[in-house]
Design a protein around this motif. Structure first.
Motif, PDB file in Angstrom:
ATOM      1  N   THR A 140      -7.034  -9.125  21.850  1.00 27.35           N
ATOM      2  CA  THR A 140      -8.140 -10.011  21.486  1.00 27.35           C
ATOM      3  C   THR A 140      -9.471  -9.263  21.550  1.00 27.35           C
TER       4      THR A 140
ATOM      5  N   GLN B  87       3.223 -20.141  18.616  1.00 29.84           N
ATOM      6  CA  GLN B  87       2.224 -21.094  18.153  1.00 29.84           C
ATOM      7  C   GLN B  87       0.900 -20.915  18.880  1.00 29.84           C
ATOM      8  N   THR B  88       0.906 -20.163  19.989  1.00 26.62           N
ATOM      9  CA  THR B  88      -0.323 -19.983  20.761  1.00 26.62           C
ATOM     10  C   THR B  88      -1.278 -18.986  20.117  1.00 26.62           C
TER      11      THR B  88
ATOM     12  N   GLY C 265      -3.030 -19.282  17.514  1.00 24.40           N
ATOM     13  CA  GLY C 265      -4.263 -19.967  17.130  1.00 24.40           C
ATOM     14  C   GLY C 265      -5.265 -20.024  18.263  1.00 24.40           C
ATOM     15  N   ARG C 266      -4.768 -20.219  19.478  1.00 25.29           N
ATOM     16  CA  ARG C 266      -5.632 -20.263  20.651  1.00 25.29           C
ATOM     17  C   ARG C 266      -5.995 -18.865  21.126  1.00 25.29           C
ATOM     18  N   ASP C 267      -5.004 -17.970  21.159  1.00 30.20           N
ATOM     19  CA  ASP C 267      -5.228 -16.630  21.705  1.00 30.20           C
ATOM     20  C   ASP C 267      -6.292 -15.863  20.926  1.00 30.20           C
ATOM     21  N   TYR C 268      -6.331 -16.065  19.609  1.00 32.58           N
ATOM     22  CA  TYR C 268      -7.244 -15.284  18.761  1.00 32.58           C
ATOM     23  C   TYR C 268      -8.378 -16.135  18.177  1.00 32.58           C
ATOM     24  N   GLN C 269      -8.713 -17.222  18.841  1.00 35.27           N
ATOM     25  CA  GLN C 269      -9.714 -18.115  18.270  1.00 35.27           C
ATOM     26  C   GLN C 269     -11.098 -17.463  18.193  1.00 35.27           C
ATOM     27  N   SER C 270     -11.359 -16.471  19.036  1.00 37.34           N
ATOM     28  CA  SER C 270     -12.654 -15.793  19.006  1.00 37.34           C
ATOM     29  C   SER C 270     -12.690 -14.645  18.003  1.00 37.34           C
TER      30      SER C 270
ATOM     31  N   ARG D 134      -7.297 -12.591  13.176  1.00 32.27           N
ATOM     32  CA  ARG D 134      -6.165 -13.519  13.249  1.00 32.27           C
ATOM     33  C   ARG D 134      -5.596 -13.791  11.863  1.00 32.27           C
TER      34      ARG D 134
ATOM     35  N   PRO E 236       3.007 -27.286  21.351  1.00 31.79           N
ATOM     36  CA  PRO E 236       1.961 -26.278  21.056  1.00 31.79           C
ATOM     37  C   PRO E 236       2.333 -24.866  21.502  1.00 31.79           C
TER      38      PRO E 236
ATOM     39  N   GLU F 209      -3.880 -20.384   8.638  1.00 29.22           N
ATOM     40  CA  GLU F 209      -4.556 -21.551   9.202  1.00 29.22           C
ATOM     41  C   GLU F 209      -4.144 -22.838   8.511  1.00 29.22           C
TER      42      GLU F 209
END
Length: 462
Positions: free
Chosen positions: A284, A309-310, A312-317, A322, A358, A432
């Motif tokens: 990240t 599925q995580t 999306g959360r792991d690379y949201q920044s 992503r 999720p 996405e």
């Protein structure tokens, strides 16, 4: 900190002839990045015991088998210092499978009792788990293990306890008889040495795929300044070079990684394809630096361990990076419910673990596939269930595909690899917006069983 290396040494497909050790990177990096507890904490559980039916005619035919029940062991590094989700996926997939099996009445009138043990990610904890499950709980077999250090593998093998569908994070499944990893094996597995006299082989179909399908020719590999990470990165570099890539390698300090400098170097070198041997924190951080520098990759490639599925959360920044995430494996995409076996898995997970929607992952699906494999092997025995019968099924020459969930594989020993091998893989990309509506992994190949390449096999010593 969650350690989830995303380098791809070579695909897990076609483990009949190659043993790249994608998850081995997790073991190597983890061992160096964290000081694991000396003995850990073993937390044995009995997740469920189905009702024991009256099964007329079923003999108590082997250890762990009664007229109405089969006792199976499952070891996971659940509470390791790496975090509770790093190795958890196969456990939940296998438990969901056996819960669904018991709900249908079990197998030949017997229900399955799964006895779980958490080895806490340590070798001492793992030995404690396997001794407890074999000596005290007297399990019939093991299934879908996912452990950081399989220190108890030699004992499992010495007691001739079948271990089916485990994740080959270390080299145990490349060495010991009676152990059957989820991707098959063609090595001798005689207990004396790993692979062929201490040598394993990696093939290059991942790199060939991106070269042929995306037209990439310039790649980069990023690693920590730590031995296992560097060794893993070197394997990636050799595979890329064998496929004719121009390869840029960069090493960053584990404690203070200078990712901005790496991003500048990748931009200057016109990198198209990016691999790494780092954890999620590193990935990240690197992705944030790439986004900040305006670096746009054709693909940032990860492996089945991170097909989750995580993302999306792991690379949201780092949304730009992503959007370039791709993953490879030798199993189905857990999102492809048009396949009956995938839909059965998804339905069972929704019933047994609705809170994990999720967190769905390819490893959960592979845990389910491992449970399916063991169940099919037990089913072949009829009412006279024995370990020897299960092993006859596991060692048969006919390739196995877990009802379409795995690229067909087997455990037929073959001579030391040489020349080209035919290797297949599944490929997906994070998007996405998916056909089902939300973000997730979208399969990029029509059929993983025919997405195959004739590629070289490169020797290495683990």
């Amino acid at each position: 900190m969650r350690l989830r290396p995303t380098g791809v040494a070579t695909p897990r497909p076609n483990r009949r002839s190659v043993h790249p050790g994608l998850s081995r990177a997790a073991a190597g990096s983890a061992a160096a990045l964290l000081l694991l507890a000396g003995c850990g904490t073993r937390l044995p559980e009995r997740d469920f015991t189905g009702p024991v039916p009256t099964a007329v005619g079923n003999p108590a035919s082997d250890t762990g088998v009664t007229a109405g029940q089969i006792k199976i062991g499952l070891v996971t590094s659940l509470t390791s210092p790496l975090g509770t989700e790093v190795f958890a996926g196969p456990r939940y997939g296998a438990l969901a499978f056996f819960q669904a099996l018991n709900a249908r009445g079990g197998l030949h009138g017997r229900t399955v009792q799964v006895v779980t043990c958490d080895d806490a990610g340590s070798g001492f904890g793992n030995q404690d788990c396997v001794h407890r499950l074999i000596d005290q709980d007297q399990v019939f077999a093991f299934v879908s293990g996912s452990v950081l250090d399989y220190a108890g593998a030699g004992y499992v093998s010495s007691r001739a306890v079948p271990d089916v569908g485990g994740q080959p994070i270390g080299t145990a499944y490349d060495r010991w008889p009676h152990l059957y990893g989820i991707y098959g094996s063609s090595s001798p597995r005689d207990g004396r040495s790993v692979g062929w006299d201490g040598t394993l082989f990696l093939s290059t179909e991942v790199y060939r795929y991106f070269k042929e399908h995306l037209g990439t020719s310039r790649a980069a590999v990023v690693a920590y300044n730590q031995a296992e990470s560097l060794n893993y990165a070197h394997q990636i570099e050799e595979g890329l070079a064998a496929e004719g890539y121009h390869v840029l390698t960069r090493t960053v300090d584990l404690a203070l990684p200078a990712f901005q400098t790496v991003a500048t170097a990748l931009a200057a070198d016109h990198t198209e394809l990016l691999f790494d041997a780092m954890d999620t924190r590193g990935n990240t951080g690197l992705c944030q630096a790439l986004d900040a520098a305006g670096v746009r990759l054709t693909a940032k490639v990860t492996n089945v361990q991170n097909w989750s599925q995580t993302v999306g959360r792991d690379y949201q920044s780092a949304p730009g990076c992503r959007d370039a995430l791709w993953a490879t494996s030798s199993s189905r995409n857990y999102a492809d419910t048009q396949y009956p076996a995938v839909k059965e898995f998804r339905d069972a997970m929704a019933r047994s673990y609705p809170d994990r929607q999720p967190l769905l992952s390819a490893w959960e699906l592979e845990g389910w596939a491992g449970a399916q494999w063991l169940t099919d092997a037990m089913d072949s025995c009829g009412s006279a269930l024995t370990r020897a019968c299960v092993e006859r099924f596991m060692n048969r020459a006919e390739p196995y595909d877990a009802h379409g969930l795995l690229i067909p594989t087997s455990f037929t020993p073959k001579p030391r690899p040489s020349g080209l091998t035919r290797a297949c893989l599944n490929v997906a990309r994070w998007q996405e917006t998916t056909p089902s509506g939300g973000p997730g992994w979208v399969t990029q190949t029509p059929d993983m069983d025919t997405n195959c390449f004739d590629v070289p096999q490169l020797p290495y010593q683990p």
